[in-house]
Design a protein around this motif. Structure first.
Motif, PDB file in Angstrom:
ATOM      1  N   PRO B 275      22.114 -74.156   1.239  1.00 57.12           N
ATOM      2  CA  PRO B 275      22.762 -72.435   1.426  1.00 57.12           C
ATOM      3  C   PRO B 275      22.279 -72.225   0.210  1.00 57.12           C
ATOM      4  N   ILE B 276      22.689 -70.453  -0.054  1.00 54.68           N
ATOM      5  CA  ILE B 276      22.308 -69.409  -1.792  1.00 54.68           C
ATOM      6  C   ILE B 276      23.715 -69.924  -2.133  1.00 54.68           C
ATOM      7  N   PHE B 277      23.690 -70.028  -3.120  1.00 52.35           N
ATOM      8  CA  PHE B 277      24.937 -70.546  -4.277  1.00 52.35           C
ATOM      9  C   PHE B 277      25.655 -68.560  -4.718  1.00 52.35           C
ATOM     10  N   GLY B 278      26.891 -68.384  -3.717  1.00 55.34           N
ATOM     11  CA  GLY B 278      27.670 -67.628  -4.209  1.00 55.34           C
ATOM     12  C   GLY B 278      27.397 -66.582  -3.517  1.00 55.34           C
ATOM     13  N   TYR B 279      27.283 -66.509  -2.476  1.00 54.54           N
ATOM     14  CA  TYR B 279      26.911 -65.250  -1.899  1.00 54.54           C
ATOM     15  C   TYR B 279      27.387 -63.865  -1.858  1.00 54.54           C
ATOM     16  N   LYS B 280      28.740 -64.167  -1.939  1.00 54.06           N
ATOM     17  CA  LYS B 280      29.689 -62.550  -2.435  1.00 54.06           C
ATOM     18  C   LYS B 280      29.275 -61.676  -3.837  1.00 54.06           C
ATOM     19  N   ALA B 281      28.989 -63.133  -4.854  1.00 52.01           N
ATOM     20  CA  ALA B 281      28.572 -62.374  -5.604  1.00 52.01           C
ATOM     21  C   ALA B 281      27.281 -62.211  -6.272  1.00 52.01           C
ATOM     22  N   MET B 282      26.291 -62.750  -5.534  1.00 53.36           N
ATOM     23  CA  MET B 282      25.532 -62.189  -5.670  1.00 53.36           C
ATOM     24  C   MET B 282      24.840 -60.554  -4.521  1.00 53.36           C
ATOM     25  N   ALA B 283      25.969 -60.786  -3.541  1.00 51.42           N
ATOM     26  CA  ALA B 283      26.082 -59.397  -2.485  1.00 51.42           C
ATOM     27  C   ALA B 283      26.464 -58.356  -3.781  1.00 51.42           C
ATOM     28  N   ALA B 284      27.364 -58.559  -4.557  1.00 60.85           N
ATOM     29  CA  ALA B 284      28.625 -57.578  -5.898  1.00 60.85           C
ATOM     30  C   ALA B 284      27.285 -57.464  -6.671  1.00 60.85           C
ATOM     31  N   ALA B 285      26.158 -58.595  -6.879  1.00 62.00           N
ATOM     32  CA  ALA B 285      25.401 -58.293  -8.474  1.00 62.00           C
ATOM     33  C   ALA B 285      24.632 -57.155  -7.626  1.00 62.00           C
ATOM     34  N   ILE B 286      24.331 -57.259  -6.560  1.00 63.56           N
ATOM     35  CA  ILE B 286      23.242 -56.204  -6.552  1.00 63.56           C
ATOM     36  C   ILE B 286      23.451 -55.109  -6.533  1.00 63.56           C
ATOM     37  N   PHE B 287      24.481 -54.759  -5.799  1.00 63.85           N
ATOM     38  CA  PHE B 287      25.500 -52.946  -6.152  1.00 63.85           C
ATOM     39  C   PHE B 287      25.954 -53.033  -7.391  1.00 63.85           C
ATOM     40  N   GLY B 288      26.566 -54.008  -8.311  1.00 56.68           N
ATOM     41  CA  GLY B 288      26.680 -53.633  -9.895  1.00 56.68           C
ATOM     42  C   GLY B 288      25.311 -53.445 -10.324  1.00 56.68           C
ATOM     43  N   ILE B 289      24.062 -53.904 -10.185  1.00 57.43           N
ATOM     44  CA  ILE B 289      22.771 -53.437 -10.457  1.00 57.43           C
ATOM     45  C   ILE B 289      22.107 -51.918 -10.808  1.00 57.43           C
ATOM     46  N   ALA B 290      22.698 -51.442  -9.126  1.00 61.44           N
ATOM     47  CA  ALA B 290      22.049 -50.357  -8.360  1.00 61.44           C
ATOM     48  C   ALA B 290      23.379 -49.584  -9.031  1.00 61.44           C
ATOM     49  N   LEU B 291      24.618 -49.960  -9.167  1.00 65.27           N
ATOM     50  CA  LEU B 291      25.356 -49.120  -9.677  1.00 65.27           C
ATOM     51  C   LEU B 291      25.246 -48.279 -11.305  1.00 65.27           C
ATOM     52  N   VAL B 292      24.941 -49.535 -12.105  1.00 64.61           N
ATOM     53  CA  VAL B 292      24.905 -49.531 -13.445  1.00 64.61           C
ATOM     54  C   VAL B 292      22.977 -48.892 -13.991  1.00 64.61           C
ATOM     55  N   ALA B 293      22.369 -48.850 -12.535  1.00 62.13           N
ATOM     56  CA  ALA B 293      21.373 -48.735 -13.219  1.00 62.13           C
ATOM     57  C   ALA B 293      21.007 -46.372 -13.161  1.00 62.13           C
ATOM     58  N   PHE B 294      22.585 -46.461 -12.196  1.00 63.92           N
ATOM     59  CA  PHE B 294      22.515 -44.287 -12.637  1.00 63.92           C
ATOM     60  C   PHE B 294      22.981 -44.049 -13.843  1.00 63.92           C
ATOM     61  N   ALA B 295      23.615 -45.251 -14.786  1.00 57.82           N
ATOM     62  CA  ALA B 295      24.092 -44.769 -16.179  1.00 57.82           C
ATOM     63  C   ALA B 295      23.345 -44.936 -17.424  1.00 57.82           C
ATOM     64  N   VAL B 296      21.779 -45.292 -17.042  1.00 60.70           N
ATOM     65  CA  VAL B 296      20.861 -45.941 -18.499  1.00 60.70           C
ATOM     66  C   VAL B 296      19.742 -45.045 -18.711  1.00 60.70           C
ATOM     67  N   TRP B 297      19.752 -44.257 -17.652  1.00 62.81           N
ATOM     68  CA  TRP B 297      17.920 -43.102 -17.667  1.00 62.81           C
ATOM     69  C   TRP B 297      17.794 -43.269 -19.357  1.00 62.81           C
ATOM     70  N   GLY B 298      19.024 -42.596 -20.121  1.00 63.73           N
ATOM     71  CA  GLY B 298      18.408 -42.473 -21.759  1.00 63.73           C
ATOM     72  C   GLY B 298      17.341 -43.793 -22.560  1.00 63.73           C
TER      73      GLY B 298
END
Lengths: 259, 532, 221
Positions: B275-298
């Protein structure tokens, strides 16, 4: 499970009328308040009133009050990301020193097209050489062609910028009008400079030729390429020469970086 | 749509060219995208090889400087907009997503077909620019050059605008599909991580792409009509263009990488039988990446003249993106730990991905460091960094997914040995091409330059040789995959013994996806720790 | 299937095969419509960001230039759009209740409002054009530029923002005309009014944009 999956909410007549009234009142309010000057608060007050109207439309007319959390989240997140966008751009612009912005009454246009003019710029003279030297450094020519014109500027080494001390091997030729042509059109990795004034282009052409041996002379034919008739006092210049009203490099550097 | 006859698949029922051209079947649309994306990958690759050939020596080899500007512009535009962005979501995602959800199709099949044709229209416009003077602005269209250059930039801006809508509609479609078309038993906590990744990608597509669309339209308007906000002569600001452009284009790179991470999330558990290690953390990490993505363009604009304050803010926030990314990398490794590793072609690509993507990611942290970036900006260090994440990340992720789902797409197996050989060739070729570019960047070689000082020649030549090894690897892949398509050994419905819903249907699936009503009874990664 | 009629007397609607039932289709399409409007917010966003930025940098110029706009016409347009949002809501309720006459009536009112908006816009634009007050490089009013050198920039933003909005209004009018045809053919009733609901949401969004544009451009400047 969201309650909307089975339920089509029908907005009551009384509710939609109340919302309509609310919208009319707040429209009147925003127009009325605009008569008074609250200084810096004008903008937030207007946006607040607009937001109240927007909420009424979103919650009732668009039905978000009766809808599920997902649709609410979808729409409101749009405003959140819009806010993020505004925030960072605002921080950038507001952190700029106010001296960077032109005071009211001063136009960008006036500063761009300034500079000396010459009667017969295709002919070399002390004055035009002096102006050419100014242009050479203002337009950052020295960054490729070097301070002494040896083609050893830091940006130019990588791309083989020409040394002006050679007498031979100039692809377009070494008459002043040939150098002018290179400035107009560019050549290989050398960009074109249509944005500097006609006088500046002739001036810098003379200046770079001055690094090397005596250049060959222009004749009526070579000058005619640029609409110049040397038999006329002013050469017929001013007709058919396009000047681009664009910010010169030095101006941009001064405005954006040095201040 | 009704039950297709027994023994037919989506490939042969319904029959006829017309049935493909007006299909509403997400599987067929996915395959049409696959063909288009692969075609443009080769076109973009030809431009890449041309660039590398020109850079074999400092002198002119194939191209004049102006033509060189066009070459890297086309390479960038084609690869970014016509290949890497649609690659995994539109080609693989279209096919796999509804199957993974147990749905019969995506939420809006007609919009899906429209997305594809919009994409085709955009690509035709992009190619057409080659006949109207080309484009030489770089794929980033920076003002003021893009508002002034006399090339076919306006048409290319229109092409990118149109392509943007294809992307938006696909993202919108996928989001609605995940919201409303899940099978019974499939809550958000039972979704395969590939679905989470595609979903997060879709969120970014819907939020960011419209900004690019409007921005490019503004540049076109300024070119054509002199109505503008980017030209200082009109009172505008060229740095504003960069803010607008990168507000989309930074999240865009996460549109590129998240689906690849999604593929890896599927491949690693299956080929580790764990099984994938840390399913919930993996899902949260995907969203974490997507969210931070919007605040770094500069961080693309450190040397643009934007203020120091905002430089520091962007640099700091960019560092945070490494956290969820790191969570994912460590979780993948933890998944493999004490697993039973099967080195089939998808897993080789997954290993390649891990190795190469980490290098790409770490060099991203270097570039995010404000002081360092002043030196590295616009050098080959940047070029190497983004190729490590885009090629090493997205392309390898795509290859992993292509090989993983190939039996499901076409019902055939491919030659395992050749697949592994090709993967190794591509991996080696890739590192030989791009690792030297880090060194060149540190030494100061600028990007987008048609020539360089003689001291850089050896590394450039090494890089060029590497690029041809990559080409060799891909031609090999083209060979064995074509062979598999026509003559490959028949595949069963679940050759990799995976646990997600798509493997419960036939290979290839019938038109209606499942000949029964799918119900989810177990999680997507509940491997029982088997040994070989 | 052409003649078949449902229990409420409206044309029978069959949801697409991949949906469980008509309700599943309705709520999925609605979800999609909200997503579409989400991207529309971000589509208008850059213009607003540009406006906010330049407004605060060139504060006096923008105020001076905005004072040349006719706020009364802007207010009229605001009222028109608010009323049209109301008539759209009435149209949806009529369809939900099977009241086809009410539906047709309110669709017509909405279309009239839409045209009213465009006419007022045309009046505004033509008055500006007549004065040579035009966007960017087209600006042809020396007195204005003398008093407010960044007026060309203000008017670039003004024309682009209101122009993009007007384009959306025009599309909306077209959509309501299409819905009117459907209503006349008794295709929109309590069992199926999805296209109406979605177009309604779109129209309210267009109203929302104007609710912000009006005070921003005309009142605060």
């Amino acid at each position: 499970m969201s309650k909307d999956q089975h339920h089509h909410h029908i907005l009551a007549n009384s509710t939609s009328l109340k919302v309509l009234l609310f919208l009319f009142v707040f429209t009147f309010l925003t127009v009325f308040i605009a008569r008074f000057d609250f200084g810096a608060l004008n903008f937030p007050i207007a946006m607040l009133i607009a937001s109240a109207k927007a909420m009424a439309v979103m919650l009732y007319f668009m039905g978000l009050k009766y809808d599920d959390n997902q649709n609410r989240a979808i729409f409101f997140s749009g405003f959140a990301f819009f806010g993020l966008f505004v925030f960072f751009v605002a921080v950038d612009f507001f952190a700029r020193p106010s001296s960077q912005m032109p005071p009211r009454g001063q136009s960008f246009f006036a500063e761009v097209t300034g500079g000396p003019s010459f009667e017969r710029p295709w002919e070399v003279s002390e004055e035009i050489l002096a102006y050419g030297r100014e242009v050479y450094f203002d337009q950052a020519c020295h960054t490729c062609h070097g301070d002494e014109g040896f083609g050893d500027g830091i940006a130019g080494i990588a791309i083989g910028a020409r040394s002006f001390h050679d007498g031979e091997g100039w692809k377009n030729g070494r008459r002043p009008s040939d150098v002018y042509k290179t400035l107009m059109e560019g050549l290989g990795a050398m960009p074109a400079y249509p944005t500097i004034s006609v006088a500046a282009r002739w001036a810098v052409s003379h200046f770079v030729l001055d690094f090397g041996p005596e250049p060959p002379a222009d004749d009526a034919e070579s000058l005619a390429r640029f609409g110049i008739d040397p038999s006329l006092a002013d050469g017929g210049l001013g007709s058919g020469e396009e000047e681009r009203a664009t910010i010169p490099v030095d101006f941009a550097i001064e405005r954006y970086i040095l201040r | 749509m009704h039950h297709s006859p027994e023994g037919t698949t989506y490939l042969n029922y319904p029959k006829g060219l017309m049935s493909w051209l007006v299909t509403l079947d997400h599987k067929r649309i996915g395959m049409m995208y696959l063909a288009s994306v692969l075609f443009f990958f080769f076109v973009g690759g030809v431009f890449a090889l041309t660039i590398r050939l020109e850079l074999f020596t400092p002198e002119q080899n194939l191209l004049t400087a102006d033509q060189y500007n066009q070459a890297f512009t086309y390479h960038g535009v084609i690869m970014v907009f016509l290949v890497i962005i649609p690659m995994i979501p539109a080609a693989i995602g279209n096919f796999v997503l509804p199957l993974m959800l147990g749905a019969k199709d995506v939420a809006f099949p007609r919009m899906n077909l429209a997305s594809y044709y919009i994409f085709v229209a955009a690509s035709v416009m992009a190619v057409a620019t080659m006949f109207f003077g080309g484009v030489d602005t770089g794929w980033t269209f920076y003002t003021p050059y893009s508002t002034q250059t006399q090339t076919a930039t306006t048409l290319m801006l229109c092409a990118a605008f149109v392509a943007g809508f294809s992307s938006i509609f696909t993202g919108l479609n996928f989001m609605a599909t995940v919201h409303k078309l899940r099978a019974p038993g499939q809550g958000w906590g039972q979704l395969p991580l590939f679905v989470w990744a595609i979903y997060a990608t879709s969120v970014i597509q819907v939020l960011a792409t419209p900004v690019l669309g409007l921005t490019l339209a503004l540049v076109a308007l300024e070119r054509v009509a002199g109505v503008g906000i980017f030209d200082p002569a009109l009172g505008g600001d060229p740095v504003l263009f960069q803010h607008f452009f990168w507000f989309y284009s930074h999240p865009a790179v996460y549109i590129m990488i998240l689906p690849a991470m999604g593929v890896i999330n599927e491949v690693i558990p299956v080929f580790s039988r764990k099984p994938i290690f840390g399913y919930k953390a993996m899902a949260a990490a995907i969203f974490g990446i997507a969210l931070v993505a919007f605040a770094v363009w500069g961080h693309h604009m450190f040397t643009s003249g934007q203020t120091a304050l905002v430089n520091m803010l962007f640099s700091l926030i960019t560092m945070f993106v490494a956290v969820p990314t790191g969570i994912k990398v460590f979780s993948w490794i933890a998944t493999m730990y004490k697993g039973s590793i099967h080195f089939d072609a998808p897993m080789i690509y997954a290993f390649a991905f891990l190795f190469v993507f980490v290098i790409g990611g770490l060099t991203g942290v270097v570039l995010a460091t404000l002081g360092a970036d002043i030196h590295f900006h616009d050098t080959y260090y940047v070029v190497a960094h983004f190729h490590y994440v885009m090629v090493g990340g997205t392309l390898f992720g795509f290859m992993a997914g292509l090989h993983y789902w190939w039996p499901k797409f076409f019902g055939k197996m491919f030659n395992s040995f050749l697949a592994k050989l090709s993967a190794v060739l591509i991996l080696i070729g890739f590192n030989v091409t791009f690792f030297p570019q880090f060194i060149l960047g540190i030494q100061g070689m600028p990007r987008r330059y048609w020539s360089y000082i003689p001291e850089f020649t050896a590394l450039n030549q090494l890089s060029t040789i590497g690029s041809f090894v990559i080409a060799l690897g891909f031609f090999l892949a083209l060979g064995y995959l074509t062979h598999s398509f026509f003559f490959g050994k028949k595949a069963g419905s679940n050759p990799w013994r995976a646990l997600t819903l798509e493997w419960e249907s036939e290979s290839p699936p019938p038109l209606e996806n499942f000949r029964f009503d799918p119900v989810v009874t177990h999680g997507p990664y509940e491997f029982k720790g088997e040994r070989v | 299937m052409a003649g078949s009629v449902d229990t409420e007397g409206f044309k029978e609607h069959h949801p697409a095969h991949h949906f469980k039932d008509a309700d599943h289709e309705f709520f999925t399409v609605k979800n999609g419509m909200w997503l579409f409007m989400l991207q529309e917010i971000l589509f208008f966003a850059p213009l607003f960001v540009a406006y906010f930025t330049f407004k605060f940098i060139y504060f006096e110029d923008f105020q001076y230039s905005a004072a040349k706009l006719d706020w009364k016409l802007g207010a009229v347009n605001t009222v028109i759009l608010i009323v049209s949002s109301f008539t759209v809501v009435r149209a949806v309720v009529a369809a939900q209740r099977g009241n086809n006459e009410g539906l047709i009536e309110n669709l017509i009112y909405t279309i009239i409002c839409g045209f009213g908006f465009m006419i007022v816009k045309a009046i505004e634009y033509s008055s500006k054009i007549a004065d040579g007050v035009l966007p960017g490089a087209w600006m042809n009013n020396a007195a204005l530029v003398e008093a407010a050198p960044q007026a060309p920039l203000f008017y670039s933003l003004y024309f682009m923002m209101t122009g993009l909005h007007a384009l959306h209004v025009a599309v909306g009018i077209g959509l309501f005309a299409w819905l009117l045809l459907k209503a006349k053919r008794r295709e929109l009733g309590p069992k199926y009014y999805t296209p109406l609901e979605m177009t309604g949401l779109y129209w309210h969004f267009v109203d929302l944009v104007w609710i912000y544009l009006f005070p921003l451009l005309y009142l605060v400047g």
